[in-house]
Scaffold this motif. Sequence first.
Motif, PDB file in Angstrom:
ATOM      1  N   GLN A   1      44.899  34.365  49.334  1.00  0.00           N
ATOM      2  CA  GLN A   1      45.040  33.291  50.477  1.00  0.00           C
ATOM      3  C   GLN A   1      45.135  31.961  50.081  1.00  0.00           C
TER       4      GLN A   1
ATOM      5  N   ASP B   1      50.651  37.964  42.290  1.00  0.00           N
ATOM      6  CA  ASP B   1      51.113  38.883  43.810  1.00  0.00           C
ATOM      7  C   ASP B   1      50.855  40.428  43.180  1.00  0.00           C
TER       8      ASP B   1
ATOM      9  N   CYS C   1      40.938  36.289  48.233  1.00  0.00           N
ATOM     10  CA  CYS C   1      41.638  37.388  48.684  1.00  0.00           C
ATOM     11  C   CYS C   1      41.637  38.027  49.898  1.00  0.00           C
ATOM     12  N   GLU C   2      42.744  38.681  50.425  1.00  0.00           N
ATOM     13  CA  GLU C   2      42.435  39.454  51.660  1.00  0.00           C
ATOM     14  C   GLU C   2      41.921  40.684  51.314  1.00  0.00           C
ATOM     15  N   THR C   3      42.126  41.354  50.397  1.00  0.00           N
ATOM     16  CA  THR C   3      41.731  42.709  49.673  1.00  0.00           C
ATOM     17  C   THR C   3      41.046  42.481  48.292  1.00  0.00           C
TER      18      THR C   3
ATOM     19  N   THR D   1      45.966  41.747  45.532  1.00  0.00           N
ATOM     20  CA  THR D   1      44.776  41.331  46.376  1.00  0.00           C
ATOM     21  C   THR D   1      45.007  40.425  47.453  1.00  0.00           C
ATOM     22  N   ASN D   2      46.280  40.181  47.843  1.00  0.00           N
ATOM     23  CA  ASN D   2      46.745  39.396  48.637  1.00  0.00           C
ATOM     24  C   ASN D   2      45.860  38.072  48.883  1.00  0.00           C
TER      25      ASN D   2
END
Lengths: 258, 162
Positions: free
Chosen positions: A247, A240, A134-136, A244-245
């Motif tokens: 990837q 979604d 995840c991005e965050t 947590t974005n």
Amino acid sequence: MKRRDFLKNTMVVIAGASVPLSALEFIDPKEVLAANPQLHWAFLINTYTCVGCGFCVKACKTENDVPFDANVSRTWVERYVYTKDDRRYIDSPKAALYGFTEAKIDLGEHLGFKDIDPENVGKAFFVPKLCNQCETPACTQVCPVGATYKTDDGVVLVDRSWCIGCGYCVMACPFGARYFHPVYNVVDKCTFCYHRITKGLETACVNACPFGARKMCNIRDINDPITQIILNERVGVLKDEFGTNPQAFYIGLASEVR
Amino acid sequence: MKSHVWRPLYVVIGIVAAILLFREFYVPDNFGSGEYGFMYSFHNKDNEEVWKNQPLMYRDTGKQKMHEYCAECHGDVVDVRTEDLHGIIPCENCHGPALDHPNDPELLVIIRDRDQCLRCHTLLPYTTSERKRIPGIDPTEHNVDEACVDCHDPHNPRLEDM
């Protein structure tokens, strides 16, 4: 002051004041590049082509020194079976390490197996899962000792020498991608085969998939063919709503797949 | 304002300063955060190298490259494989990880189990899945005690060529 000069000066002042400060700032291309590194790993999973052979799980366990017999895995494949009487069954026996060699559904440790009449099967498919990087990520936020972190190229790793094994991150991960490593006694997770991708190799699971259901790409490179698929085709991510974005992008998601 | 208001504030400021000073000396130099900031990536920078240096097992990369490498010595076998059938399976899936083969491992362990074939060729009644394109058998009925490779050639599984 003449009326003409007054109007002229007013125009100049208004025009000058309307230019934002940021427009006058000199932009250094190097700084912009540093703020947006040109490498960020992403994963694309095609659930239409997966047949549940489990070669990916086996390759992952072999490559990354994950105990074969222990019921833990960095990646796994789930089977979704929808019956015509509107029931849904989901299982992943042994994380699909040996594939799906029975039509019976593994209901869990104490519930045994469930036979499903072949006539009653409406639709069925397989979904490979792994860490979404995840991005965050929620998992790195909760670590009390700074042992798990996100690298600049977008991979979440665990520092085995700092991890105290408290398990906060295992709880925090919405995807169940983390587990406790029975040999190293620290938390372990998918690293996108960091030792392989940083050398220009494919991850073990991507490499082992005969059907091309798993692909990797650099999502910052829009000329990458896999990035093009993520950009242009209908892909989705898991959970979604957790913000947590993730990837890891999926082609052919169903709402039951979470 | 009178000093009894300020005095506790000085104490708090002193504690904060002491913690920051302690932190300055206590946190190792190689700790820092990257692009994702303190919240997501405060870590020991040296650990990235540790993960980069994990031992490799599989050769890679991509089926075509692997087949080309294997064909240098085993060309006859690689030529046999049919591109549309078992040609899509990477050699290492059955022959095991082969990074430094033929040096290390010198000999690869070939997996000839029925289980290996059954990963894809178990008959599952899933007509909507890609699985339907793969010929399947019921492992409890189809020549139970025999190995698949006794009859089928895994490199060229075409029944006409048997």
